[in-house]
Design an enzyme around this catalytic site. Structure first.
Site, PDB file in Angstrom:
ATOM      1  N   GLU A  61       5.202   8.575  15.297  1.00 49.05           N
ATOM      2  CA  GLU A  61       6.529   8.618  15.757  1.00 49.05           C
ATOM      3  C   GLU A  61       7.187   9.858  15.378  1.00 49.05           C
ATOM      4  O   GLU A  61       8.210  10.289  16.039  1.00 49.05           O
ATOM      5  CB  GLU A  61       7.379   7.463  14.757  1.00 49.05           C
ATOM      6  CG  GLU A  61       6.530   5.974  15.391  1.00 49.05           C
ATOM      7  CD  GLU A  61       7.171   4.901  14.399  1.00 49.05           C
ATOM      8  OE1 GLU A  61       8.048   5.167  13.440  1.00 49.05           O
ATOM      9  OE2 GLU A  61       6.978   3.661  14.670  1.00 49.05           O
ATOM     10  N   ASN A  93      19.805  -4.544  15.313  1.00 45.58           N
ATOM     11  CA  ASN A  93      19.569  -4.666  13.716  1.00 45.58           C
ATOM     12  C   ASN A  93      19.829  -3.137  13.310  1.00 45.58           C
ATOM     13  O   ASN A  93      18.921  -3.013  12.204  1.00 45.58           O
ATOM     14  CB  ASN A  93      18.301  -5.272  13.427  1.00 45.58           C
ATOM     15  CG  ASN A  93      16.926  -4.738  14.146  1.00 45.58           C
ATOM     16  OD1 ASN A  93      17.216  -3.645  14.612  1.00 45.58           O
ATOM     17  ND2 ASN A  93      15.888  -5.348  13.838  1.00 45.58           N
ATOM     18  N   TYR A 110       8.153   1.933  21.456  1.00 46.87           N
ATOM     19  CA  TYR A 110       7.548   0.565  21.148  1.00 46.87           C
ATOM     20  C   TYR A 110       6.481   0.175  21.708  1.00 46.87           C
ATOM     21  O   TYR A 110       6.219  -1.122  21.898  1.00 46.87           O
ATOM     22  CB  TYR A 110       8.847  -0.380  21.326  1.00 46.87           C
ATOM     23  CG  TYR A 110       9.949  -0.101  20.151  1.00 46.87           C
ATOM     24  CD1 TYR A 110       9.526  -0.761  18.777  1.00 46.87           C
ATOM     25  CD2 TYR A 110      11.405   0.258  20.389  1.00 46.87           C
ATOM     26  CE1 TYR A 110      10.219  -0.458  17.881  1.00 46.87           C
ATOM     27  CE2 TYR A 110      12.349   0.385  19.292  1.00 46.87           C
ATOM     28  CZ  TYR A 110      11.906  -0.150  17.784  1.00 46.87           C
ATOM     29  OH  TYR A 110      12.747  -0.122  17.108  1.00 46.87           O
ATOM     30  N   HIS A 120      15.818   1.602  12.705  1.00 53.70           N
ATOM     31  CA  HIS A 120      14.285   1.646  12.778  1.00 53.70           C
ATOM     32  C   HIS A 120      13.630   2.360  11.746  1.00 53.70           C
ATOM     33  O   HIS A 120      14.297   3.358  11.270  1.00 53.70           O
ATOM     34  CB  HIS A 120      13.847   1.990  14.107  1.00 53.70           C
ATOM     35  CG  HIS A 120      12.396   2.385  14.078  1.00 53.70           C
ATOM     36  ND1 HIS A 120      11.356   1.606  14.127  1.00 53.70           N
ATOM     37  CD2 HIS A 120      11.684   3.584  13.648  1.00 53.70           C
ATOM     38  CE1 HIS A 120      10.155   2.066  14.028  1.00 53.70           C
ATOM     39  NE2 HIS A 120      10.351   3.160  13.804  1.00 53.70           N
ATOM     40  N   LYS A 153      20.030   2.928  15.442  1.00 52.75           N
ATOM     41  CA  LYS A 153      20.187   2.360  16.654  1.00 52.75           C
ATOM     42  C   LYS A 153      21.452   2.113  17.506  1.00 52.75           C
ATOM     43  O   LYS A 153      22.443   2.534  16.705  1.00 52.75           O
ATOM     44  CB  LYS A 153      19.286   0.976  16.452  1.00 52.75           C
ATOM     45  CG  LYS A 153      18.231   0.950  16.185  1.00 52.75           C
ATOM     46  CD  LYS A 153      17.468  -0.483  16.148  1.00 52.75           C
ATOM     47  CE  LYS A 153      15.853  -0.602  15.781  1.00 52.75           C
ATOM     48  NZ  LYS A 153      15.466  -1.993  15.861  1.00 52.75           N
TER      49      LYS A 153
HETATM   50  P1  RTP Z   1      11.657  -1.493  13.847  1.00 56.62           P
HETATM   51  O1  RTP Z   1      10.199  -1.208  14.276  1.00 56.62           O
HETATM   52  O2  RTP Z   1      12.760  -1.416  14.945  1.00 56.62           O
HETATM   53  O3  RTP Z   1      11.873  -0.762  12.725  1.00 56.62           O
HETATM   54  O4  RTP Z   1      11.770  -3.016  13.558  1.00 56.62           O
HETATM   55  P2  RTP Z   1      10.804  -3.911  12.449  1.00 56.62           P
HETATM   56  O5  RTP Z   1       9.679  -2.974  12.172  1.00 56.62           O
HETATM   57  O6  RTP Z   1      11.394  -4.668  11.411  1.00 56.62           O
HETATM   58  O7  RTP Z   1      10.229  -5.058  13.537  1.00 56.62           O
HETATM   59  P3  RTP Z   1       9.102  -4.978  14.650  1.00 56.62           P
HETATM   60  O8  RTP Z   1       8.171  -6.181  14.440  1.00 56.62           O
HETATM   61  O9  RTP Z   1       8.420  -3.620  14.583  1.00 56.62           O
HETATM   62  O10 RTP Z   1       9.977  -5.087  15.869  1.00 56.62           O
HETATM   63  C1  RTP Z   1      10.614  -4.048  16.678  1.00 56.62           C
HETATM   64  C2  RTP Z   1      12.070  -4.687  16.903  1.00 56.62           C
HETATM   65  O11 RTP Z   1      11.804  -5.715  17.959  1.00 56.62           O
HETATM   66  C3  RTP Z   1      12.959  -6.582  17.729  1.00 56.62           C
HETATM   67  N1  RTP Z   1      12.420  -7.952  17.446  1.00 56.62           N
HETATM   68  N2  RTP Z   1      12.705  -9.216  18.293  1.00 56.62           N
HETATM   69  N3  RTP Z   1      13.018 -11.711  19.046  1.00 56.62           N
HETATM   70  C4  RTP Z   1      12.102 -11.471  18.324  1.00 56.62           C
HETATM   71  O12 RTP Z   1      11.453 -12.248  17.647  1.00 56.62           O
HETATM   72  C5  RTP Z   1      12.046  -9.904  17.888  1.00 56.62           C
HETATM   73  N4  RTP Z   1      11.053  -9.715  16.806  1.00 56.62           N
HETATM   74  C6  RTP Z   1      11.323  -8.436  16.725  1.00 56.62           C
HETATM   75  C7  RTP Z   1      13.755  -6.292  16.482  1.00 56.62           C
HETATM   76  O13 RTP Z   1      14.941  -5.677  17.144  1.00 56.62           O
HETATM   77  C8  RTP Z   1      12.832  -5.385  15.836  1.00 56.62           C
HETATM   78  O14 RTP Z   1      13.504  -4.213  15.244  1.00 56.62           O
HETATM   79 MG    MG Z   2       8.408  -1.812  13.747  1.00 55.30          MG
END
Ligand code: RTP
Ligand code: MG
Length: 141
Positions: A128, A114, A51, A117, A11
């Site tokens: 994806e 973070n 997303y 991804h 990222k």
């Molecule tokens: P990613 O898709 O980016 O790999 O991350 P992830 O699966 O660990 O988390 P996901 O639930 O898919 O969320 C995508 C991205 O959205 C942001 N996020 N912010 N503020 C919040 O509660 C929140 N929850 C998610 C994060 O940057 C996450 O990587």
């Molecule tokens: Mg995710």
């Protein structure tokens, strides 16, 4: 366990920190191979489509804003159990909760920025990977 492919994105925060090489080294040391890679600066449309599952979430606008804030490095990783292995290497979504030694623990500070991804299921990985790469851009080894 079967050989899988997963989509990984380094990222904008991690690219800005000059951590591309350190992060890819972690994938390679864990036995994952890079079979496709490109650097790109995502448009709002491309990031929002990527997303799309989070479109109704309160953090969606910030997420798209962040993902379009600078260039990213997108890659396809291949290896045994690649999807779960990559998620293990990444650590928890919130870096404050990520296990020590994971990419997010070592390279990120906030849940918004973070570092990486990774696809979260075989279905996501398939969608994806084809969202970013044509078949002729993937180089099995
Ligand atoms: P990613 O898709 O980016 O790999 O991350 P992830 O699966 O660990 O988390 P996901 O639930 O898919 O969320 C995508 C991205 O959205 C942001 N996020 N912010 N503020 C919040 O509660 C929140 N929850 C998610 C994060 O940057 C996450 O990587
Ligand atoms: Mg995710």
């Amino acid at each position: 366990m079967a050989t899988e492919r997963t989509l990984s994105i380094i990222k904008p925060d991690a690219v800005a920190k000059n951590a591309i090489g350190d992060i890819i080294a972690r994938f390679e040391k864990a036995g994952l191979q890079v079979v496709a890679a490109k650097m790109t600066h995502l448009s709002e449309e491309k990031a929002g489509g990527f997303y799309a599952e989070h479109k109704e979430r309160p953090f969606f606008k910030d997420l798209v804003g962040f993902m379009t804030s600078g260039p990213v490095v997108v890659q396809v990783l291949e290896g045994e159990g690649a999807i779960a292995k990559n998620r293990d290497l990444m650590g928890a979504t919130n870096p404050k909760e990520a296990a020590p030694g994971t990419i997010r623990a070592d390279f990120a500070e906030t849940i918004d920025a973070n570092a990486v991804h990774g696809s979260d299921s075989p279905e996501s990985a398939e969608r994806e990977i084809s969202y970013f790469f044509g078949n002729d851009e993937i180089c099995p080894r």
